[in-house]
Scaffold this active site. Structure first.
Site, PDB file in Angstrom:
ATOM      1  N   HIS A  90     -69.246 -24.996  64.807  1.00  0.00           N
ATOM      2  CA  HIS A  90     -68.400 -26.138  65.188  1.00  0.00           C
ATOM      3  C   HIS A  90     -68.958 -26.920  66.376  1.00  0.00           C
ATOM      4  O   HIS A  90     -68.310 -27.850  66.862  1.00  0.00           O
ATOM      5  CB  HIS A  90     -66.985 -25.660  65.544  1.00  0.00           C
ATOM      6  CG  HIS A  90     -66.236 -25.039  64.402  1.00  0.00           C
ATOM      7  ND1 HIS A  90     -66.079 -25.644  63.176  1.00  0.00           N
ATOM      8  CD2 HIS A  90     -65.595 -23.842  64.296  1.00  0.00           C
ATOM      9  CE1 HIS A  90     -65.381 -24.851  62.370  1.00  0.00           C
ATOM     10  NE2 HIS A  90     -65.086 -23.749  63.022  1.00  0.00           N
ATOM     11  N   ASP A 127     -68.483 -19.627  56.045  1.00  0.00           N
ATOM     12  CA  ASP A 127     -67.256 -19.511  56.836  1.00  0.00           C
ATOM     13  C   ASP A 127     -66.154 -20.335  56.159  1.00  0.00           C
ATOM     14  O   ASP A 127     -66.440 -21.364  55.549  1.00  0.00           O
ATOM     15  CB  ASP A 127     -67.519 -20.050  58.245  1.00  0.00           C
ATOM     16  CG  ASP A 127     -66.389 -19.766  59.213  1.00  0.00           C
ATOM     17  OD1 ASP A 127     -66.527 -18.841  60.017  1.00  0.00           O
ATOM     18  OD2 ASP A 127     -65.365 -20.489  59.163  1.00  0.00           O
ATOM     19  N   HIS A 129     -63.906 -22.123  57.485  1.00  0.00           N
ATOM     20  CA  HIS A 129     -63.694 -23.416  58.142  1.00  0.00           C
ATOM     21  C   HIS A 129     -64.945 -24.282  57.989  1.00  0.00           C
ATOM     22  O   HIS A 129     -66.062 -23.761  57.958  1.00  0.00           O
ATOM     23  CB  HIS A 129     -63.382 -23.217  59.629  1.00  0.00           C
ATOM     24  CG  HIS A 129     -62.202 -22.323  59.843  1.00  0.00           C
ATOM     25  ND1 HIS A 129     -62.343 -21.017  60.267  1.00  0.00           N
ATOM     26  CD2 HIS A 129     -60.887 -22.521  59.633  1.00  0.00           C
ATOM     27  CE1 HIS A 129     -61.142 -20.458  60.323  1.00  0.00           C
ATOM     28  NE2 HIS A 129     -60.247 -21.342  59.943  1.00  0.00           N
ATOM     29  N   ASP A 213     -64.127 -14.899  57.760  1.00  0.00           N
ATOM     30  CA  ASP A 213     -62.720 -15.298  57.662  1.00  0.00           C
ATOM     31  C   ASP A 213     -62.338 -15.698  56.235  1.00  0.00           C
ATOM     32  O   ASP A 213     -61.218 -16.136  55.990  1.00  0.00           O
ATOM     33  CB  ASP A 213     -62.361 -16.392  58.676  1.00  0.00           C
ATOM     34  CG  ASP A 213     -63.434 -17.435  58.867  1.00  0.00           C
ATOM     35  OD1 ASP A 213     -64.342 -17.526  58.014  1.00  0.00           O
ATOM     36  OD2 ASP A 213     -63.360 -18.170  59.869  1.00  0.00           O
TER      37      ASP A 213
HETATM   38 ZN    ZN Z   1     -64.074 -19.872  60.602  1.00  0.00          ZN
END
Ligand code: ZN
Length: 310
Positions: A90, A127, A129, A213
């Site tokens: 991120h 991931d 996200h 995740d």
């Molecule tokens: Zn994540």
């Protein structure tokens, strides 16, 4: 498991390598917030929080991924996994987000290209996200990058039609996910979308943002991937690397907030990287059925990326 692994000692990433990806102002800000005793990164509130040694930890995390790349490109090990915190995907060129300070995988890709003569790097981000920092850094660049992204979460980016810009058109692949998908959906997405895209791209090195995740124990995600599921995802990546680039594969840890899913998921990835037949600990949600996967959805994504219908 540890007896079968080689431990590599990471060095902190150099400023020269950091500045290939990050603006000097961002690097200085991370350093100064840490040196002042820690706190939230400016504008990011408490989600991207620094402790007094976070600058050192972040430089070591990026350094660890690069250490893995160097060891592989020098032929010292077959593949590598950087078990690091903080994560990186991120982090943008000019700011950190979502627990990430420096973009470890982007720095590794930039180092491989600038210092090791690697032209084609494939970045796979599993991931749950969206790897919004990585996607932004390579959006106008013909480094091929492949992202999953859970619907309705965090960044508001990672839609299917985000395919890159300028010289990067066609090199960004974004795959939105629906909550409740599990092993079967991930296998289809990897086998029927990632694999043909990778074969077309012909990478010389595969880098992976490995987030756990996607696991059935994770409360930030809402997916149902089991440890055999993580084994299969990783085995597909190992096979792709064997087929396309002499096995050159470096994975780095991103998210993962359900501790059982994180720990056993990483072990399952190690097993696949070591060439085992199966994950040592086949555990998963058991009684929850995974949400059925829609193959038509994949056909649309295949069409968008210039692949024939199945
Ligand atoms: Zn994540």
């Amino acid at each position: 498991m540890r007896d079968r692994l080689v431990a590599l000692t990471p060095k902190p990433i150099s400023i020269e390598r950091l500045t290939r990806v990050h603006h000097t102002r961002h690097i200085k800000q991370v350093r100064s917030v840490a040196e002042r005793g820690g706190g939230g990164l400016m504008g990011m509130g408490d989600e991207t929080y620094l402790a007094p040694r976070s600058y050192d930890a972040a430089r070591l995390a990026a350094g660890a991924v690069v250490t893995g790349v160097e060891a592989i490109l020098r032929g010292e090990v077959k593949n590598a996994f950087a078990l690091v915190r903080p994560p990186g995907h991120h982090a943008f060129a000019d700011h950190g987000e979502g627990f990430c300070l420096f973009n470890n995988i982007a720095i590794a890709a930039a180092t491989a290209r600038a210092e090791f003569g690697i032209d084609r790097v494939l970045i796979v981000d599993f991931d749950v996200h969206h790897g919004n920092g990585t996607n932004s850094i390579f959006y106008r660049d013909p480094a091929c990058s492949f992202f999953l992204r859970i619907s309705g979460h965090l960044s508001g980016t990672g839609y299917w039609d985000e395919v890159g810009e300028g010289a990067g058109v066609g090199y960004s692949v974004n795959v939105p996910l629906l909550p409740g998908w599990g092993d079967e959906a991930m296998r289809s997405i990897f086998d029927d979308l990632l694999v043909p895209i990778a074969r077309r791209f012909q990478p010389q090195l595969i880098l992976v943002s490995a987030g756990y995740d996607l696991s059935w124990t994770d409360r930030l995600g809402s997916m149902l991937v089991t440890t055999p599921g993580f084994f299969n995802l990783t085995r597909t990546l190992v096979q792709l690397a064997d087929e396309l680039c002499g096995g050159k594969l470096v994975m780095t840890l991103e998210g993962g907030y359900g501790l059982d899913g994180l720990a056993y998921g990483v072990l399952a990835s190690f097993a696949a990287m070591l060439g085992d037949e199966a994950a040592a600990d086949p555990i998963g949600p058991g009684r929850y059925p995974e949400k059925p996967f829609d193959d038509q959805y994949l056909d649309q994504l295949r069409a968008l990326h210039g692949l024939p219908p199945q």
